[in-house]
Motif scaffolding. Structure first.
Motif, PDB file in Angstrom:
ATOM      1  N   ALA A  29       0.822  -1.206   0.000  1.00  0.00           N
ATOM      2  CA  ALA A  29       0.000   0.000   0.000  1.00  0.00           C
ATOM      3  C   ALA A  29       0.859   1.259   0.000  1.00  0.00           C
ATOM      4  CB  ALA A  29      -0.928  -0.005   1.216  1.00  0.00           C
ATOM      5  N   ASP A  30       2.023   1.214   0.659  1.00  0.00           N
ATOM      6  CA  ASP A  30       2.857   2.412   0.727  1.00  0.00           C
ATOM      7  C   ASP A  30       3.641   2.667  -0.556  1.00  0.00           C
ATOM      8  OD1 ASP A  30       4.754   0.425   0.861  1.00  0.00           O
ATOM      9  OD2 ASP A  30       5.475   0.915   2.872  1.00  0.00           O
ATOM     10  N   LEU A  31       3.451   1.805  -1.562  1.00  0.00           N
ATOM     11  CA  LEU A  31       4.103   2.006  -2.860  1.00  0.00           C
ATOM     12  C   LEU A  31       3.215   2.769  -3.836  1.00  0.00           C
ATOM     13  CD1 LEU A  31       6.868   1.225  -4.066  1.00  0.00           C
ATOM     14  CD2 LEU A  31       5.828  -0.864  -4.951  1.00  0.00           C
ATOM     15  N   LEU A  32       1.959   2.993  -3.466  1.00  0.00           N
ATOM     16  CA  LEU A  32       1.023   3.691  -4.355  1.00  0.00           C
ATOM     17  C   LEU A  32       1.518   5.074  -4.804  1.00  0.00           C
ATOM     18  CD1 LEU A  32      -2.531   2.880  -2.931  1.00  0.00           C
ATOM     19  CD2 LEU A  32      -1.612   2.245  -5.158  1.00  0.00           C
ATOM     20  N   TYR A  59      -3.871  -6.996   5.714  1.00  0.00           N
ATOM     21  CA  TYR A  59      -3.049  -6.317   6.721  1.00  0.00           C
ATOM     22  C   TYR A  59      -2.690  -7.284   7.835  1.00  0.00           C
ATOM     23  CZ  TYR A  59      -1.460  -3.010  10.261  1.00  0.00           C
ATOM     24  OH  TYR A  59      -0.698  -2.357  11.196  1.00  0.00           O
ATOM     25  N   ARG A  60      -1.388  -7.409   8.069  1.00  0.00           N
ATOM     26  CA  ARG A  60      -0.908  -8.252   9.159  1.00  0.00           C
ATOM     27  C   ARG A  60       0.554  -7.897   9.452  1.00  0.00           C
ATOM     28  NH1 ARG A  60      -1.460 -14.884   9.623  1.00  0.00           N
ATOM     29  NH2 ARG A  60      -0.343 -15.089  11.602  1.00  0.00           N
ATOM     30  N   ASP A  61       0.918  -7.940  10.728  1.00  0.00           N
ATOM     31  CA  ASP A  61       2.295  -7.655  11.156  1.00  0.00           C
ATOM     32  C   ASP A  61       2.775  -6.302  10.639  1.00  0.00           C
ATOM     33  OD1 ASP A  61       2.519 -10.153  12.433  1.00  0.00           O
ATOM     34  OD2 ASP A  61       3.088 -11.122  10.550  1.00  0.00           O
ATOM     35  N   ARG A  62       1.884  -5.330  10.645  1.00  0.00           N
ATOM     36  CA  ARG A  62       2.189  -3.955  10.238  1.00  0.00           C
ATOM     37  C   ARG A  62       2.569  -3.833   8.761  1.00  0.00           C
ATOM     38  NH1 ARG A  62       6.404  -2.018  14.716  1.00  0.00           N
ATOM     39  NH2 ARG A  62       7.220  -4.091  14.234  1.00  0.00           N
ATOM     40  N   LEU A  63       2.274  -4.852   7.976  1.00  0.00           N
ATOM     41  CA  LEU A  63       2.451  -4.784   6.527  1.00  0.00           C
ATOM     42  C   LEU A  63       1.072  -4.734   5.877  1.00  0.00           C
ATOM     43  CD1 LEU A  63       5.254  -7.322   5.458  1.00  0.00           C
ATOM     44  CD2 LEU A  63       5.381  -4.827   5.493  1.00  0.00           C
TER      45      LEU A  63
END
Length: 373
Positions: A29-32, A59-63
């Motif tokens: 998601a942070d690559l958008l 969403y799991r383990d802060r990813l």
């Protein structure tokens, strides 16, 4: 109803996000922000795809990432099997997705490399590049355009790839300027298995430079590219060059050239330059104006000599072993020199080099406007 009518148009941001998610397995998601378009538009795209059950959030383990819905998989496979079947069929990490943190992090790191390559204009899709690593041999003897092959595509070679199990490479970039093994450290300092990485380099050098692409690469050696978040990973590698924690794989002669490129727009532009020998020569010719030819008898790494006879290095590619050789020779001989880089690299290099090296900068904005308008 045709498959094309059930999917977004192929020239839309929606479709581009689906095809990237397909080959990545899970798209971070942070690559958008690295994809074209405004933030608000991309948020609208995500909402629409989720509403149509083509995309879902995991969403799991802060990813946090996006995965294809079952319907999207079936539609992509039926509409474009030559592009997606490699990723969306069989017992593969991109098809049978796992929940373990390490497996998902690897998919996210690979996604960063795919976006990095695609934004630099490099082919990443299987139907857009020759299958150099096919088990029965390469269909071509040379490539006219740069293409990236993931580590899994390299492993199509079969039993030979068992010899390099443990390598952390993301894959290979094959370009007119040479073959490059590609690594991605993300925000961290890369960790290396010395023997595995050495085996990977030697084996792929034999395969590509001596056999399958010998007409193009016979006079070349495999080079390396390390991407990372910001300049700090590069600084940590060079700052520890004289310590017992030094990165032996990068600094002890395994590679003549191993480039560090920031995983952002600046790095993407430098990757375009690295793939284009003619533009690189033009830039070097401009930088050489007012300087003298390098001293071939000198033991100091250099590209030119200034009016006082001091060595000058064109360091804008952040070539790790080359800059290390330059700085080490200056220290040993108690000499001064000049290192030329881009302005966004200046602060880090000034911190690294100390007072014995004069840092001269190139305006990145002016360079980009001139070379990649």
């Amino acid at each position: 109803m045709r498959t094309e009518d059930l999917l977004p148009g192929k020239d839309t941001q929606s479709y581009r996000l689906l095809e990237l998610t397909a080959i990545c397995g899970e798209f971070p998601a942070d690559l958008l922000p690295r994809l074209p378009g405004s933030t608000s538009y991309k948020e609208t795209v995500i909402c629409s795809l989720k509403k149509e059950k083509l995309l879902k959030t995991y969403y799991r383990d802060r990813l946090r990432g996006y995965r294809l819905g079952r319907r999207a998989k079936l539609l992509l496979l039926s509409g474009h099997p030559e592009r997606f079947s490699f990723y969306l069929t069989g017992n593969t990490d991109t098809n049978l997705l796992k929940s373990e943190y390490s497996r998902r992090l690897r998919l996210h790191r690979m996604a960063e490399v795919y976006v990095f390559m695609q934004n630099a204009g490099i082919s990443i899709f299987r139907d857009k590049k020759p299958q150099i690593f096919a088990p029965d041999g390469s269909p071509v003897s040379q490539l006219s355009k740069p293409a990236f092959y993931s580590s899994r595509e390299i492993k199509e070679l079969g039993i030979e790839m068992v010899k390099i199990r443990g390598s952390r490479t993301m894959g290979m970039l094959l370009a007119p300027s040479g073959p490059f093994l590609v690594y991605n450290s993300g925000p961290d300092t890369a960790k290396w298995d010395y023997l595995s990485e050495q085996k990977a380099k030697v084996l792929l050098e034999i395969l590509l430079c001596r056999q399958r692409l010998a007409p193009q690469y016979a006079q070349m050696q495999i080079q390396g590219i390390l991407t990372g978040h910001g300049m700090e990973p590069f600084y940590q590698i060079l700052a520890s060059a004289d310590s017992h924690t030094r990165c032996f794989f990068l600094l002890d002669g395994n590679y003549e050239h191993f480039y560090y490129l920031t995983n952002d727009h600046c790095g993407e532009v430098l990757l375009k330059l690295l793939c284009d020998p003619e533009k690189t020569q033009t830039l070097n010719r401009i930088l050489s104006e007012g300087l003298y030819p390098r001293d071939c008898k000198s033991l100091i790494e250099q590209d030119a000599v200034d009016g006082d006879g001091n060595p000058v290095l064109f360091g804008y590619f952040l070539d790790i072993p080359r800059i290390n050789r330059f700085l080490s020779a200056l220290r040993i001989q108690e000499r001064t020199g000049t290192l030329i880089c881009f302005d966004f690299q200046q602060d880090m290099l000034s911190r690294l080099c100390g007072e014995s090296v004069l840092i001269q900068t190139i305006s990145f904005c002016k360079f980009e406007r001139r070379f990649f308008p």
